[in-house]
Each structure stands twice: as C-alpha cells, then as structure tokens.
Design a protein around this motif. Structure first.
Motif, PDB file in Angstrom:
ATOM      1  N   THR A  29       0.849  -1.187   0.000  1.00 13.88           N
ATOM      2  CA  THR A  29       0.000   0.000   0.000  1.00 13.88           C
ATOM      3  C   THR A  29       0.887   1.241   0.000  1.00 13.88           C
ATOM      4  OG1 THR A  29      -1.675  -1.180   1.286  1.00 13.88           O
ATOM      5  CG2 THR A  29      -1.858   1.218   1.201  1.00 13.88           C
ATOM      6  N   PHE A  30       0.608   2.146  -0.930  1.00 16.02           N
ATOM      7  CA  PHE A  30       1.361   3.395  -1.020  1.00 16.02           C
ATOM      8  C   PHE A  30       0.401   4.561  -0.818  1.00 16.02           C
ATOM      9  CE2 PHE A  30       3.677   0.299  -3.502  1.00 16.02           C
ATOM     10  CZ  PHE A  30       5.009   0.534  -3.162  1.00 16.02           C
ATOM     11  N   LEU A  31       0.750   5.444   0.094  1.00 18.04           N
ATOM     12  CA  LEU A  31      -0.042   6.643   0.349  1.00 18.04           C
ATOM     13  C   LEU A  31       0.780   7.853  -0.096  1.00 18.04           C
ATOM     14  CD1 LEU A  31      -1.213   5.815   3.996  1.00 18.04           C
ATOM     15  CD2 LEU A  31      -2.387   5.285   1.859  1.00 18.04           C
ATOM     16  N   PHE A  32       0.194   8.693  -0.946  1.00 13.33           N
ATOM     17  CA  PHE A  32       0.918   9.851  -1.475  1.00 13.33           C
ATOM     18  C   PHE A  32       0.187  11.146  -1.155  1.00 13.33           C
ATOM     19  CE2 PHE A  32       1.947   6.329  -4.320  1.00 13.33           C
ATOM     20  CZ  PHE A  32       3.322   6.413  -4.403  1.00 13.33           C
ATOM     21  N   SER A  33       0.938  12.185  -0.891  1.00 15.71           N
ATOM     22  CA  SER A  33       0.394  13.531  -0.808  1.00 15.71           C
ATOM     23  C   SER A  33       1.531  14.537  -0.714  1.00 15.71           C
ATOM     24  CB  SER A  33      -0.528  13.694   0.410  1.00 15.71           C
ATOM     25  OG  SER A  33      -1.031  15.019   0.432  1.00 15.71           O
ATOM     26  N   ALA A  34       1.303  15.723  -1.252  1.00 14.91           N
ATOM     27  CA  ALA A  34       2.295  16.793  -1.117  1.00 14.91           C
ATOM     28  C   ALA A  34       2.248  17.373   0.290  1.00 14.91           C
ATOM     29  CB  ALA A  34       2.029  17.891  -2.144  1.00 14.91           C
ATOM     30  N   THR A  35       1.128  17.163   0.982  1.00 17.44           N
ATOM     31  CA  THR A  35       0.971  17.691   2.340  1.00 17.44           C
ATOM     32  C   THR A  35       0.424  16.592   3.237  1.00 17.44           C
ATOM     33  OG1 THR A  35      -1.207  18.510   1.689  1.00 17.44           O
ATOM     34  CG2 THR A  35       0.608  20.090   1.648  1.00 17.44           C
ATOM     35  N   MET A  36       1.296  15.859   3.875  1.00 15.88           N
ATOM     36  CA  MET A  36       0.872  14.782   4.780  1.00 15.88           C
ATOM     37  C   MET A  36       0.417  15.366   6.114  1.00 15.88           C
ATOM     38  SD  MET A  36       0.922  11.776   3.568  1.00 15.88           S
ATOM     39  CE  MET A  36       1.661  10.687   2.369  1.00 15.88           C
ATOM     40  N   LYS A  38      -1.643  14.570  10.132  1.00 10.29           N
ATOM     41  CA  LYS A  38      -1.714  13.550  11.175  1.00 10.29           C
ATOM     42  C   LYS A  38      -2.805  12.531  10.877  1.00 10.29           C
ATOM     43  CE  LYS A  38       0.406  16.340  14.727  1.00 10.29           C
ATOM     44  NZ  LYS A  38       0.252  17.188  15.885  1.00 10.29           N
ATOM     45  N   LYS A  39      -3.810  12.929  10.107  1.00  3.04           N
ATOM     46  CA  LYS A  39      -4.870  11.985   9.758  1.00  3.04           C
ATOM     47  C   LYS A  39      -4.329  10.829   8.933  1.00  3.04           C
ATOM     48  CE  LYS A  39      -9.108  14.640  10.101  1.00  3.04           C
ATOM     49  NZ  LYS A  39     -10.385  14.943   9.482  1.00  3.04           N
ATOM     50  N   VAL A  40      -3.289  11.076   8.147  1.00  2.00           N
ATOM     51  CA  VAL A  40      -2.688  10.006   7.354  1.00  2.00           C
ATOM     52  C   VAL A  40      -2.040   8.981   8.273  1.00  2.00           C
ATOM     53  CG1 VAL A  40      -0.964   9.454   5.610  1.00  2.00           C
ATOM     54  CG2 VAL A  40      -2.374  11.465   5.344  1.00  2.00           C
ATOM     55  N   GLN A  41      -1.460   9.432   9.389  1.00  2.00           N
ATOM     56  CA  GLN A  41      -0.884   8.503  10.357  1.00  2.00           C
ATOM     57  C   GLN A  41      -1.966   7.577  10.907  1.00  2.00           C
ATOM     58  OE1 GLN A  41       0.943  11.161  13.147  1.00  2.00           O
ATOM     59  NE2 GLN A  41       2.722  11.554  11.840  1.00  2.00           N
ATOM     60  N   LYS A  42      -3.165   8.104  11.068  1.00  2.00           N
ATOM     61  CA  LYS A  42      -4.290   7.294  11.530  1.00  2.00           C
ATOM     62  C   LYS A  42      -4.596   6.186  10.520  1.00  2.00           C
ATOM     63  CE  LYS A  42      -9.173   7.908  12.740  1.00  2.00           C
ATOM     64  NZ  LYS A  42     -10.269   8.884  12.798  1.00  2.00           N
ATOM     65  N   LEU A  43      -4.551   6.545   9.235  1.00  2.00           N
ATOM     66  CA  LEU A  43      -4.788   5.554   8.189  1.00  2.00           C
ATOM     67  C   LEU A  43      -3.646   4.545   8.138  1.00  2.00           C
ATOM     68  CD1 LEU A  43      -6.564   4.624   5.827  1.00  2.00           C
ATOM     69  CD2 LEU A  43      -5.333   6.206   4.364  1.00  2.00           C
ATOM     70  N   GLN A  44      -2.422   4.995   8.381  1.00  2.00           N
ATOM     71  CA  GLN A  44      -1.279   4.080   8.414  1.00  2.00           C
ATOM     72  C   GLN A  44      -1.497   2.997   9.465  1.00  2.00           C
ATOM     73  OE1 GLN A  44       2.163   6.449   9.266  1.00  2.00           O
ATOM     74  NE2 GLN A  44       2.665   6.795   7.128  1.00  2.00           N
ATOM     75  N   ARG A  45      -1.915   3.418  10.657  1.00  2.00           N
ATOM     76  CA  ARG A  45      -2.119   2.455  11.746  1.00  2.00           C
ATOM     77  C   ARG A  45      -3.220   1.468  11.404  1.00  2.00           C
ATOM     78  NH1 ARG A  45      -1.517   7.091  14.832  1.00  2.00           N
ATOM     79  NH2 ARG A  45      -3.723   7.219  15.258  1.00  2.00           N
ATOM     80  N   ALA A  46      -4.237   1.949  10.702  1.00  2.00           N
ATOM     81  CA  ALA A  46      -5.391   1.107  10.405  1.00  2.00           C
ATOM     82  C   ALA A  46      -5.118   0.111   9.282  1.00  2.00           C
ATOM     83  CB  ALA A  46      -6.583   1.976  10.026  1.00  2.00           C
ATOM     84  N   LEU A  48      -1.720  -0.430   7.502  1.00  2.00           N
ATOM     85  CA  LEU A  48      -0.369  -0.802   7.091  1.00  2.00           C
ATOM     86  C   LEU A  48       0.364  -1.564   8.190  1.00  2.00           C
ATOM     87  CD1 LEU A  48       0.805   2.553   5.469  1.00  2.00           C
ATOM     88  CD2 LEU A  48      -0.364   0.668   4.372  1.00  2.00           C
ATOM     89  N   ARG A  49       1.207  -2.497   7.754  1.00  2.00           N
ATOM     90  CA  ARG A  49       2.100  -3.185   8.685  1.00  2.00           C
ATOM     91  C   ARG A  49       3.518  -2.736   8.396  1.00  2.00           C
ATOM     92  NH1 ARG A  49      -0.139  -9.082   7.763  1.00  2.00           N
ATOM     93  NH2 ARG A  49       1.302  -8.804   6.065  1.00  2.00           N
ATOM     94  N   ASP A  50       4.255  -2.417   9.433  1.00  2.00           N
ATOM     95  CA  ASP A  50       5.637  -1.943   9.291  1.00  2.00           C
ATOM     96  C   ASP A  50       5.766  -0.835   8.241  1.00  2.00           C
ATOM     97  OD1 ASP A  50       6.419  -3.905  11.142  1.00  2.00           O
ATOM     98  OD2 ASP A  50       6.556  -5.392   9.541  1.00  2.00           O
ATOM     99  N   PRO A  51       5.018   0.260   8.390  1.00  2.00           N
ATOM    100  CA  PRO A  51       5.078   1.314   7.365  1.00  2.00           C
ATOM    101  C   PRO A  51       6.424   2.033   7.358  1.00  2.00           C
ATOM    102  CG  PRO A  51       3.793   2.055   9.239  1.00  2.00           C
ATOM    103  CD  PRO A  51       4.116   0.610   9.498  1.00  2.00           C
ATOM    104  N   VAL A  52       6.808   2.468   6.173  1.00  2.00           N
ATOM    105  CA  VAL A  52       8.016   3.267   5.994  1.00  2.00           C
ATOM    106  C   VAL A  52       7.574   4.616   5.437  1.00  2.00           C
ATOM    107  CG1 VAL A  52      10.185   3.506   4.737  1.00  2.00           C
ATOM    108  CG2 VAL A  52       9.449   1.250   5.544  1.00  2.00           C
TER     109      VAL A  52
END
Length: 199
Positions: A29-36, A38-46, A48-52
């Motif tokens: 899973t790849f998440l992209f944005s020019a402006t990340m 904190k809400k994206v971190q919420k999606l990462q936790r939900a 992604l496993r071992d996100p980079v």
C-alpha cells in the motif's frame, strides 16, 4: 492512494474502511500527498504493517523555480486586474482558482464574454462536463481553466504556465497544492495571488 490526506479530510473514512476490508491482506500500500497530515498517520495504523515514511521535506514548501507574487487589490477591481494580467501574459496557459462554484462560473462567463478561451471546472458540474473541460484544457483549445480547489490536486493536468489565486485559499496546504500546478518536473512557473479586503 493519491492525496491520502484529502481522502480523510473529505470524510471518506467509512468508504476507505470498506475498501480495506475487501482487498487482500497481503499487499503493498502506497499513500501519497504533497501535504501529509496527522490523519494520514491514523490511516497508516489502520491499514499498514511496518510502514516506511519517505518525505522530501518536513514542512510544506514550494519549489525553487516557482516565482510567487501577490497584488493588493480592492475587491471591486479584481475582475479588471484579472483581465489585465491575462492580456499582458497572453500566450501562456493559466489556472485561475476561485473559492466557490458560483464565483468560478461567474468568472468563466465574464472572461468568455470578453473573448477569452476560458473553461470552468467545479464540484457542481457532472462528471462528463468536468472531463470535457479537462480535455479542452489539455488539448490547448482552451488556455484558461477557472476552477475551485477540485482541480488543485489529484487530476492529470499538463504543464501550466501561470497559477492565479483569484480568491485566497482558506488553508496554507491548499495554497501549496494550487501553486504546485505550475513549475513541475523542473520547469519554471509563476503564481499570482490577489489580496484584498474582506468584502
């Protein structure tokens, strides 16, 4: 997912959760944005496993080849200045950003009546009309795209020479995305922001 922060800001969380439940658990899973945000971190936790996290900068910024300027203008003269700039810089491709759908339509109609090749793009248009507007702009049969923030990100729009913020965006992130429509892929570009008193 492109513009991952926008997906959550626009309250698509329920739909995103449904999608995550039906796609394979073993995936990339790849998440992209020019402006990340904190809400994206919420999606990462939900999801992604071992996100980079890979980032170009720790703060929002524009590219070096973007020439940014602003004009202090009384509200009643904004239309006159817009027409003047479009005439002075004729031969370029323009994206003009407005705050509302109604102002987008009003500005597009004004410019068309004055003989400019302008096409509107906003959220109240049907998908077919939006695609038609984009096609005309991409094909360069229209050199001016008047738009709300619906066109500031997530759309495949070719190189734009000048971005005009006819109305100032509400958030700094929206400004970054708007002016990011020019000066792409190492090319130079210009942005002009109209600053006026509250009407």
């Amino acid at each position: 997912m492109d513009e991952a922060d926008r997906i959550l800001n626009m309250d698509f969380e329920v739909e995103v959760d449904k999608i995550l439940k039906v796609i394979p658990r073993e995936r990339r899973t790849f998440l992209f944005s020019a402006t990340m945000t904190k809400k994206v971190q919420k999606l990462q936790r939900a999801s992604l496993r071992d996100p980079v996290k890979v980032e170009v900068s720790t703060k929002y910024q524009t590219v070096d080849k973007l020439q940014q300027s602003y004009l202090f203008i009384p509200v009643k003269f904004k239309d006159v200045y817009l027409v003047h700039i479009l005439n002075e810089m004729a031969g370029n491709t323009f994206m003009v950003f407005c705050a509302t759908c109604s102002n987008t339509m009003r500005t597009a109609l004004l410019l068309r009546n004055l003989g400019f090749n302008a096409v509107p793009l906003h959220g109240q248009m049907s998908q077919n009309k939006r695609l038609g507007a984009l096609t005309k702009f991409r094909a360069k049969s229209r050199s001016i795209l008047i738009s709300t923030d619906v066109a500031s990100r997530g759309l495949d729009i070719p190189h734009v020479d000048v971005v005009i913020n006819f109305d100032i965006p509400t958030h700094s992130k929206d400004y970054i995305h708007r002016v990011g429509r020019t000066a792409r892929a190492g090319r130079a570009g210009k942005s002009i922001t109209f600053v006026s008193q509250v009407p």
